[in-house]
Scaffold this motif. Structure first.
Motif, PDB file in Angstrom:
ATOM      1  N   SER A 152     154.247  48.065  46.441  1.00 54.33           N
ATOM      2  CA  SER A 152     153.170  48.444  47.354  1.00 54.33           C
ATOM      3  C   SER A 152     151.818  48.326  46.656  1.00 54.33           C
ATOM      4  CB  SER A 152     153.383  49.867  47.861  1.00 54.33           C
ATOM      5  OG  SER A 152     153.366  50.774  46.777  1.00 54.33           O
ATOM      6  N   ALA A 185     150.472  44.929  47.400  1.00 51.69           N
ATOM      7  CA  ALA A 185     150.004  44.868  48.789  1.00 51.69           C
ATOM      8  C   ALA A 185     148.680  45.618  48.943  1.00 51.69           C
ATOM      9  CB  ALA A 185     151.055  45.452  49.722  1.00 51.69           C
ATOM     10  N   SER A 186     148.531  46.730  48.234  1.00 45.31           N
ATOM     11  CA  SER A 186     147.273  47.483  48.348  1.00 45.31           C
ATOM     12  C   SER A 186     146.117  46.715  47.707  1.00 45.31           C
ATOM     13  CB  SER A 186     147.404  48.877  47.739  1.00 45.31           C
ATOM     14  OG  SER A 186     147.296  48.849  46.342  1.00 45.31           O
ATOM     15  N   ARG A 187     146.399  45.964  46.639  1.00 43.56           N
ATOM     16  CA  ARG A 187     145.360  45.122  46.044  1.00 43.56           C
ATOM     17  C   ARG A 187     144.908  44.058  47.031  1.00 43.56           C
ATOM     18  NH1 ARG A 187     148.506  43.638  41.252  1.00 43.56           N
ATOM     19  NH2 ARG A 187     148.182  41.578  42.069  1.00 43.56           N
ATOM     20  N   THR A 188     145.857  43.475  47.763  1.00 48.34           N
ATOM     21  CA  THR A 188     145.521  42.474  48.768  1.00 48.34           C
ATOM     22  C   THR A 188     144.699  43.101  49.885  1.00 48.34           C
ATOM     23  OG1 THR A 188     147.515  41.227  48.265  1.00 48.34           O
ATOM     24  CG2 THR A 188     146.485  40.792  50.393  1.00 48.34           C
ATOM     25  N   LEU A 189     145.064  44.301  50.310  1.00 48.37           N
ATOM     26  CA  LEU A 189     144.297  44.987  51.353  1.00 48.37           C
ATOM     27  C   LEU A 189     142.878  45.291  50.874  1.00 48.37           C
ATOM     28  CD1 LEU A 189     144.187  46.273  54.145  1.00 48.37           C
ATOM     29  CD2 LEU A 189     145.030  48.381  53.102  1.00 48.37           C
ATOM     30  N   THR A 190     142.759  45.728  49.630  1.00 47.41           N
ATOM     31  CA  THR A 190     141.434  46.003  49.063  1.00 47.41           C
ATOM     32  C   THR A 190     140.601  44.728  49.013  1.00 47.41           C
ATOM     33  OG1 THR A 190     142.323  47.821  47.759  1.00 47.41           O
ATOM     34  CG2 THR A 190     140.218  46.895  47.044  1.00 47.41           C
ATOM     35  N   LYS A 191     141.223  43.627  48.580  1.00 51.33           N
ATOM     36  CA  LYS A 191     140.515  42.348  48.522  1.00 51.33           C
ATOM     37  C   LYS A 191     140.075  41.926  49.924  1.00 51.33           C
ATOM     38  CE  LYS A 191     142.763  38.498  47.528  1.00 51.33           C
ATOM     39  NZ  LYS A 191     143.360  37.335  46.827  1.00 51.33           N
ATOM     40  N   PHE A 192     140.956  42.118  50.910  1.00 52.87           N
ATOM     41  CA  PHE A 192     140.606  41.789  52.290  1.00 52.87           C
ATOM     42  C   PHE A 192     139.377  42.570  52.741  1.00 52.87           C
ATOM     43  CE2 PHE A 192     140.891  43.135  56.740  1.00 52.87           C
ATOM     44  CZ  PHE A 192     140.804  41.919  57.378  1.00 52.87           C
ATOM     45  N   LEU A 193     139.368  43.874  52.470  1.00 53.48           N
ATOM     46  CA  LEU A 193     138.236  44.709  52.888  1.00 53.48           C
ATOM     47  C   LEU A 193     136.937  44.281  52.200  1.00 53.48           C
ATOM     48  CD1 LEU A 193     139.964  48.202  52.965  1.00 53.48           C
ATOM     49  CD2 LEU A 193     139.261  46.808  54.920  1.00 53.48           C
TER      50      LEU A 193
END
Length: 161
Positions: A49, A52-60
């Motif tokens: 996870s 996945a959270s790094r990807t979400l942070t990058k997306f934001l």
């Protein structure tokens, strides 16, 4: 009414282009994500996870940068109307930010591919080193440099003649 139309003329086109840039950046991020996921799967890494959270942070962060670029383009649009003739409809700042973000993602995919190749080369070198340890190399050299019997020398000369 004509003043309001003049002020907001071009913002619709600009908004659509900003959304298009956002979608292009999302596609570039998806390509990078899939590339990283496949690399991790090939290495046998577990999918956590945290990744996945790094990807979400990058997306934001990336999408926030595009939105901020869009806000700056709106301000340029209003200043353009005030001081220049015509309408500023192309969100140049947003497009530049999108290009930079896509270049970063492309670089990331390239690095993943290069590290995959490096890993394969390291594995091949390790396998070669294991096969060709010092004893194996010394034994091979001994067998190649030992003196040949007269029958072997005669057979060697006959083969070359």
């Amino acid at each position: 009414m004509t003043i309001m139309k003049e002020i907001f003329d071009g913002l619709g086109v600009m908004s659509m282009l900003v959304v298009l840039v956002m979608l292009v950046v999302i596609v570039a991020m998806a390509v990078d994500f899939v590339s990283g996921w496949r690399k991790a799967k090939m290495r046998g890494d577990e999918h956590t996870s945290y990744a996945a959270s790094r990807t979400l942070t990058k997306f934001l962060v990336y999408e926030s940068m595009v939105i901020i670029g869009g806000c700056m383009d709106v301000m340029v649009h209003f200043a353009w109307l005030q001081f220049m003739d015509g309408v500023y409809m192309v969100p140049i700042l947003t497009i530049c930010i999108g290009i930079v973000l896509c270049m970063v993602e492309a670089w990331s995919v390239k690095e993943k591919a290069e590290s995959k190749q490096r890993k394969r080369m390291d594995e091949a070198a390790a396998a070669l080193a294991k096969i060709l340890d010092k004893e194996t190399v010394m034994e091979f050299l001994r067998t190649q440099t030992r003196e040949k019997s007269p029958a072997e020398e005669t057979a060697g000369r006959a083969a070359t003649d």
